[in-house]
Design an enzyme around this catalytic site. Structure first.
Site, PDB file in Angstrom:
ATOM      1  N   LYS A 179     -19.123  18.350 -45.445  1.00 13.53           N
ATOM      2  CA  LYS A 179     -18.568  17.023 -46.252  1.00 13.53           C
ATOM      3  C   LYS A 179     -18.719  15.740 -45.689  1.00 13.53           C
ATOM      4  O   LYS A 179     -19.382  15.370 -44.670  1.00 13.53           O
ATOM      5  CB  LYS A 179     -16.918  17.655 -46.355  1.00 13.53           C
ATOM      6  CG  LYS A 179     -16.852  18.653 -46.867  1.00 13.53           C
ATOM      7  CD  LYS A 179     -15.547  19.204 -47.683  1.00 13.53           C
ATOM      8  CE  LYS A 179     -15.127  20.155 -47.929  1.00 13.53           C
ATOM      9  NZ  LYS A 179     -13.669  20.618 -47.750  1.00 13.53           N
ATOM     10  N   ARG A 216     -15.162  29.226 -43.603  1.00  9.84           N
ATOM     11  CA  ARG A 216     -15.511  28.825 -45.114  1.00  9.84           C
ATOM     12  C   ARG A 216     -17.206  27.779 -44.795  1.00  9.84           C
ATOM     13  O   ARG A 216     -17.402  26.770 -44.455  1.00  9.84           O
ATOM     14  CB  ARG A 216     -15.003  27.796 -45.811  1.00  9.84           C
ATOM     15  CG  ARG A 216     -16.277  28.221 -47.253  1.00  9.84           C
ATOM     16  CD  ARG A 216     -15.132  27.788 -48.794  1.00  9.84           C
ATOM     17  NE  ARG A 216     -15.322  27.745 -50.176  1.00  9.84           N
ATOM     18  CZ  ARG A 216     -15.990  26.729 -50.267  1.00  9.84           C
ATOM     19  NH1 ARG A 216     -16.312  25.431 -49.653  1.00  9.84           N
ATOM     20  NH2 ARG A 216     -16.045  27.005 -51.514  1.00  9.84           N
TER      21      ARG A 216
END
Length: 336
Positions: free
Chosen positions: A278, A313
């Site tokens: 991210k 994840r």
């Protein structure tokens, strides 16, 4: 209201009276008690009431057929043209099948999504999202892949088609709030559900997000979503939560959440951490290419496991599996 954040530990020198955290691989002998209008304070576990101790120590129920007594890896498979780090790579069913087989060697769950929810992303029509995901899931099942498959969607029709094709877990980044039919659909499917915290929509969620207290506000929002899911007929035993790193959060918001993730164990359900590749990792590490953020992604994943996150994840399954295996061996003194 008091919020209780267990201080997760993994040291082999475990003091008498320490409790297992969520029945997992970490333990706690102290907790941080947080109130909105008072300074936080550190207390011994013996000072907590019995209900709080039991809730924090109790083993979590199996989720999607998987025990939650060890960290589970959820591998990301985006069949989209525009996801932030792997858009367009696995749009063709053959490419998706090849990647899924590769991931299955190290993943406990495959998470398949047909709509990008990156900041600024636009909505995808239900029919298009279904056409991207359901055939891939069906192909995976026809090829003999038997690990749990999660469908990453905000839309009830997409979820229904995915489950008909062989999906077994629902991962909704809006915690059942985007589609009015989603909660009833999830209840009818008997599906394990991941409720993720987010604000607004992908198109607008990064437009100056603000909170009174991001940690407590996200906690309260997830508690409310759990209650709504239960009211819709989804048992708590089928619910997991995700604090939504990067979804309607600034860099500082993300870091505050990451540093105190163990608070979310107080909700009494499994907790999923999704931070792989991210933007905040790129900002801190000065790496603009999302595909080159593996080292930072591993660091964040292991920091989450150290706080007892039951699911991680990730995009890079094999690398995460290796890092997790070594982390567990070096903290426990036993090869897993």
């Amino acid at each position: 209201m008091m919020y209780i954040r267990p201080i997760a530990m993994t040291d082999p020198a475990r003091p008498k009276g320490a409790l297992p955290l969520a029945g997992g691989w970490t333990w706690f002998s102290h907790a941080e008690v947080i109130e909105r209008d008072a300074p936080p304070r550190l207390v011994n576990v013996a000072e907590l009431d019995g209900e709080s101790r039991d809730r924090l120590a109790a083993a979590r129920p199996d989720f999607g057929g998987l025990s939650m007594d060890r960290a589970r890896i959820m591998g990301i498979l985006n069949v989209t043209p525009d996801s932030f780090s792997d858009g367009g790579q696995f749009l063709r069913p053959e490419a998706a099948l090849m990647q899924a087989r590769k991931m299955a060697a190290g993943a406990d769950i495959l998470d398949i999504g047909g709509e990008s929810t990156r900041p600024g992303a636009v909505d995808v029509a239900e029919a298009e999202e279904t056409a991207r995901t359901a055939p891939v899931i069906a192909a995976l099942r026809e090829a003999g892949l038997d690990i749990p498959i999660s469908i990453d969607t905000r839309k009830a029709a997409v979820a229904g088609a995915a489950f008909a094709a062989g999906a077994s877990i629902l991962n909704d980044v809006t915690a059942l709030q985007f589609d009015p039919a989603m909660a009833a659909t999830a209840a009818a499917l008997g599906a394990p559900v991941v409720l993720m915290h987010s604000i607004a929509t992908p198109a607008t969620m990064q437009n100056d997000p603000s909170y009174d207290d991001v940690l407590l506000d996200v906690y309260d929002a997830l508690a409310a979503r759990i209650a709504e899911a239960e009211a819709a007929g989804i048992p708590r035993a089928r619910i997991a939560v995700d604090p939504g790193i990067g979804f309607g959060k600034t860099l500082q918001h993300n870091l505050i959440l990451l540093s105190r993730l163990s608070l979310f164990h107080n909700l009494g359900v499994p907790v999923l951490l999704g931070a792989s590749r991210k933007r905040f990792i790129g900002t801190i590490s000065a790496e603009s290419d999302a595909q080159k953020r593996l080292p930072g992604s591993l660091a964040v994943a292991l920091a989450g496991v150290a706080q007892g996150m039951q699911m991680i994840r990730v995009h890079d399954v094999a690398e995460t599996r290796q890092a997790l295996s070594l982390w567990l061996a070096s903290t426990s003194g036993v090869s897993q």
